[in-house]
Design a protein around this motif. Structure first.
Motif, PDB file in Angstrom:
ATOM      1  N   ALA A 285       0.829  -1.207   0.000  1.00  0.00           N
ATOM      2  CA  ALA A 285       0.000   0.000   0.000  1.00  0.00           C
ATOM      3  C   ALA A 285       0.861   1.255   0.000  1.00  0.00           C
ATOM      4  O   ALA A 285       0.592   2.217  -0.725  1.00  0.00           O
ATOM      5  N   MET A 286       1.922   1.235   0.789  1.00  0.00           N
ATOM      6  CA  MET A 286       2.806   2.397   0.839  1.00  0.00           C
ATOM      7  C   MET A 286       3.568   2.575  -0.471  1.00  0.00           C
ATOM      8  O   MET A 286       3.760   3.701  -0.940  1.00  0.00           O
ATOM      9  N   LEU A 287       3.970   1.460  -1.079  1.00  0.00           N
ATOM     10  CA  LEU A 287       4.623   1.547  -2.391  1.00  0.00           C
ATOM     11  C   LEU A 287       3.664   2.119  -3.431  1.00  0.00           C
ATOM     12  O   LEU A 287       4.064   2.912  -4.288  1.00  0.00           O
ATOM     13  N   ASP A 288       2.391   1.728  -3.351  1.00  0.00           N
ATOM     14  CA  ASP A 288       1.383   2.250  -4.267  1.00  0.00           C
ATOM     15  C   ASP A 288       1.215   3.758  -4.078  1.00  0.00           C
ATOM     16  O   ASP A 288       1.147   4.501  -5.058  1.00  0.00           O
ATOM     17  N   CYS A 289       1.176   4.193  -2.836  1.00  0.00           N
ATOM     18  CA  CYS A 289       1.077   5.635  -2.560  1.00  0.00           C
ATOM     19  C   CYS A 289       2.264   6.376  -3.166  1.00  0.00           C
ATOM     20  O   CYS A 289       2.097   7.420  -3.800  1.00  0.00           O
ATOM     21  N   ALA A 290       3.450   5.860  -2.953  1.00  0.00           N
ATOM     22  CA  ALA A 290       4.654   6.511  -3.479  1.00  0.00           C
ATOM     23  C   ALA A 290       4.633   6.556  -5.009  1.00  0.00           C
ATOM     24  O   ALA A 290       4.973   7.582  -5.610  1.00  0.00           O
ATOM     25  N   ALA A 291       4.201   5.484  -5.632  1.00  0.00           N
ATOM     26  CA  ALA A 291       4.135   5.441  -7.103  1.00  0.00           C
ATOM     27  C   ALA A 291       3.114   6.442  -7.632  1.00  0.00           C
ATOM     28  O   ALA A 291       3.351   7.097  -8.652  1.00  0.00           O
ATOM     29  N   ARG A 292       1.995   6.584  -6.934  1.00  0.00           N
ATOM     30  CA  ARG A 292       0.978   7.549  -7.372  1.00  0.00           C
ATOM     31  C   ARG A 292       1.496   8.975  -7.282  1.00  0.00           C
ATOM     32  O   ARG A 292       1.234   9.795  -8.158  1.00  0.00           O
ATOM     33  N   VAL A 293       2.225   9.285  -6.225  1.00  0.00           N
ATOM     34  CA  VAL A 293       2.792  10.632  -6.083  1.00  0.00           C
ATOM     35  C   VAL A 293       3.793  10.884  -7.208  1.00  0.00           C
ATOM     36  O   VAL A 293       3.810  11.966  -7.795  1.00  0.00           O
ATOM     37  N   GLN A 294       4.611   9.899  -7.520  1.00  0.00           N
ATOM     38  CA  GLN A 294       5.609  10.069  -8.574  1.00  0.00           C
ATOM     39  C   GLN A 294       4.958  10.195  -9.945  1.00  0.00           C
ATOM     40  O   GLN A 294       5.456  10.920 -10.807  1.00  0.00           O
ATOM     41  N   ALA A 295       3.832   9.524 -10.166  1.00  0.00           N
ATOM     42  CA  ALA A 295       3.173   9.538 -11.466  1.00  0.00           C
ATOM     43  C   ALA A 295       2.325  10.794 -11.665  1.00  0.00           C
ATOM     44  O   ALA A 295       2.167  11.270 -12.789  1.00  0.00           O
ATOM     45  N   ASP A 296       1.763  11.316 -10.589  1.00  0.00           N
ATOM     46  CA  ASP A 296       0.886  12.483 -10.667  1.00  0.00           C
ATOM     47  C   ASP A 296       1.653  13.746 -10.287  1.00  0.00           C
ATOM     48  O   ASP A 296       2.863  13.723 -10.098  1.00  0.00           O
ATOM     49  N   ASP A 297       0.920  14.810 -10.162  1.00  0.00           N
ATOM     50  CA  ASP A 297       1.510  16.064  -9.697  1.00  0.00           C
ATOM     51  C   ASP A 297       1.772  15.940  -8.204  1.00  0.00           C
ATOM     52  O   ASP A 297       0.853  16.006  -7.391  1.00  0.00           O
ATOM     53  N   ALA A 298       3.014  15.712  -7.844  1.00  0.00           N
ATOM     54  CA  ALA A 298       3.380  15.439  -6.453  1.00  0.00           C
ATOM     55  C   ALA A 298       2.920  16.541  -5.516  1.00  0.00           C
ATOM     56  O   ALA A 298       2.430  16.274  -4.429  1.00  0.00           O
ATOM     57  N   GLY A 299       3.063  17.790  -5.924  1.00  0.00           N
ATOM     58  CA  GLY A 299       2.675  18.902  -5.061  1.00  0.00           C
ATOM     59  C   GLY A 299       1.217  18.868  -4.687  1.00  0.00           C
ATOM     60  O   GLY A 299       0.844  19.101  -3.537  1.00  0.00           O
ATOM     61  N   THR A 300       0.359  18.553  -5.652  1.00  0.00           N
ATOM     62  CA  THR A 300      -1.076  18.515  -5.407  1.00  0.00           C
ATOM     63  C   THR A 300      -1.437  17.366  -4.481  1.00  0.00           C
ATOM     64  O   THR A 300      -2.198  17.548  -3.521  1.00  0.00           O
ATOM     65  N   VAL A 301      -0.912  16.200  -4.745  1.00  0.00           N
ATOM     66  CA  VAL A 301      -1.214  15.021  -3.923  1.00  0.00           C
ATOM     67  C   VAL A 301      -0.702  15.213  -2.503  1.00  0.00           C
ATOM     68  O   VAL A 301      -1.424  14.960  -1.535  1.00  0.00           O
ATOM     69  N   LEU A 302       0.516  15.680  -2.368  1.00  0.00           N
ATOM     70  CA  LEU A 302       1.087  15.877  -1.036  1.00  0.00           C
ATOM     71  C   LEU A 302       0.337  16.955  -0.261  1.00  0.00           C
ATOM     72  O   LEU A 302       0.127  16.818   0.943  1.00  0.00           O
ATOM     73  N   ALA A 303      -0.090  18.008  -0.944  1.00  0.00           N
ATOM     74  CA  ALA A 303      -0.873  19.061  -0.276  1.00  0.00           C
ATOM     75  C   ALA A 303      -2.204  18.510   0.211  1.00  0.00           C
ATOM     76  O   ALA A 303      -2.652  18.838   1.321  1.00  0.00           O
ATOM     77  N   LEU A 304      -2.846  17.674  -0.593  1.00  0.00           N
ATOM     78  CA  LEU A 304      -4.104  17.051  -0.186  1.00  0.00           C
ATOM     79  C   LEU A 304      -3.898  16.179   1.045  1.00  0.00           C
ATOM     80  O   LEU A 304      -4.650  16.273   2.018  1.00  0.00           O
ATOM     81  N   TRP A 305      -2.879  15.347   1.023  1.00  0.00           N
ATOM     82  CA  TRP A 305      -2.596  14.473   2.165  1.00  0.00           C
ATOM     83  C   TRP A 305      -2.292  15.289   3.408  1.00  0.00           C
ATOM     84  O   TRP A 305      -2.724  14.942   4.510  1.00  0.00           O
ATOM     85  N   LYS A 306      -1.551  16.381   3.238  1.00  0.00           N
ATOM     86  CA  LYS A 306      -1.201  17.220   4.381  1.00  0.00           C
ATOM     87  C   LYS A 306      -2.449  17.848   4.998  1.00  0.00           C
ATOM     88  O   LYS A 306      -2.608  17.862   6.220  1.00  0.00           O
ATOM     89  N   ARG A 307      -3.357  18.360   4.160  1.00  0.00           N
ATOM     90  CA  ARG A 307      -4.607  18.938   4.667  1.00  0.00           C
ATOM     91  C   ARG A 307      -5.420  17.906   5.426  1.00  0.00           C
ATOM     92  O   ARG A 307      -5.946  18.179   6.505  1.00  0.00           O
ATOM     93  N   ARG A 308      -5.543  16.716   4.847  1.00  0.00           N
ATOM     94  CA  ARG A 308      -6.304  15.653   5.521  1.00  0.00           C
ATOM     95  C   ARG A 308      -5.681  15.284   6.856  1.00  0.00           C
ATOM     96  O   ARG A 308      -6.377  15.091   7.851  1.00  0.00           O
ATOM     97  N   GLY A 309      -4.364  15.178   6.878  1.00  0.00           N
ATOM     98  CA  GLY A 309      -3.669  14.834   8.111  1.00  0.00           C
ATOM     99  C   GLY A 309      -3.829  15.899   9.180  1.00  0.00           C
ATOM    100  O   GLY A 309      -4.086  15.591  10.342  1.00  0.00           O
ATOM    101  N   LYS A 310      -3.702  17.155   8.784  1.00  0.00           N
ATOM    102  CA  LYS A 310      -3.871  18.240   9.752  1.00  0.00           C
ATOM    103  C   LYS A 310      -5.285  18.254  10.320  1.00  0.00           C
ATOM    104  O   LYS A 310      -5.477  18.455  11.514  1.00  0.00           O
TER     105      LYS A 310
END
Length: 75
Positions: free
Chosen positions: A36-61
């Motif tokens: 699952a974690m490898l899948d998450c990492a692959a999705r970030v690398q394949a997509d716009d990393a900034g957008t995905v990471l910002a979404l995850w950060k908002r959800r986490g906060k």
């Protein structure tokens, strides 16, 4: 000292995996969790990393804030 800090950091990361409910969802299967974690990492690398990471950060906060609010209400 650095080894102790690294150990603490790794324990905290494991706590986040537990807190997110992934351990129960994966039936405590480490291969599933790792996949699952490898899948998450692959999705970030394949997509716009900034957008995905910002979404995850908002959800986490939001989740941390909700947890803190719930703890304060219990006091």
């Amino acid at each position: 000292m650095a080894r102790r800090e690294r150990t603490r950091h790794l324990i905290e990361l494991g706590g986040l995996v537990q807190k997110a409910g992934l351990v129960e969802l994966a039936d405590d299967d480490r291969a599933t969790l790792y996949g699952a974690m490898l899948d998450c990492a692959a999705r970030v690398q394949a997509d716009d990393a900034g957008t995905v990471l910002a979404l995850w950060k908002r959800r986490g906060k939001r989740a941390f804030d909700a947890e803190e609010t719930a703890e304060e209400e219990q006091r």
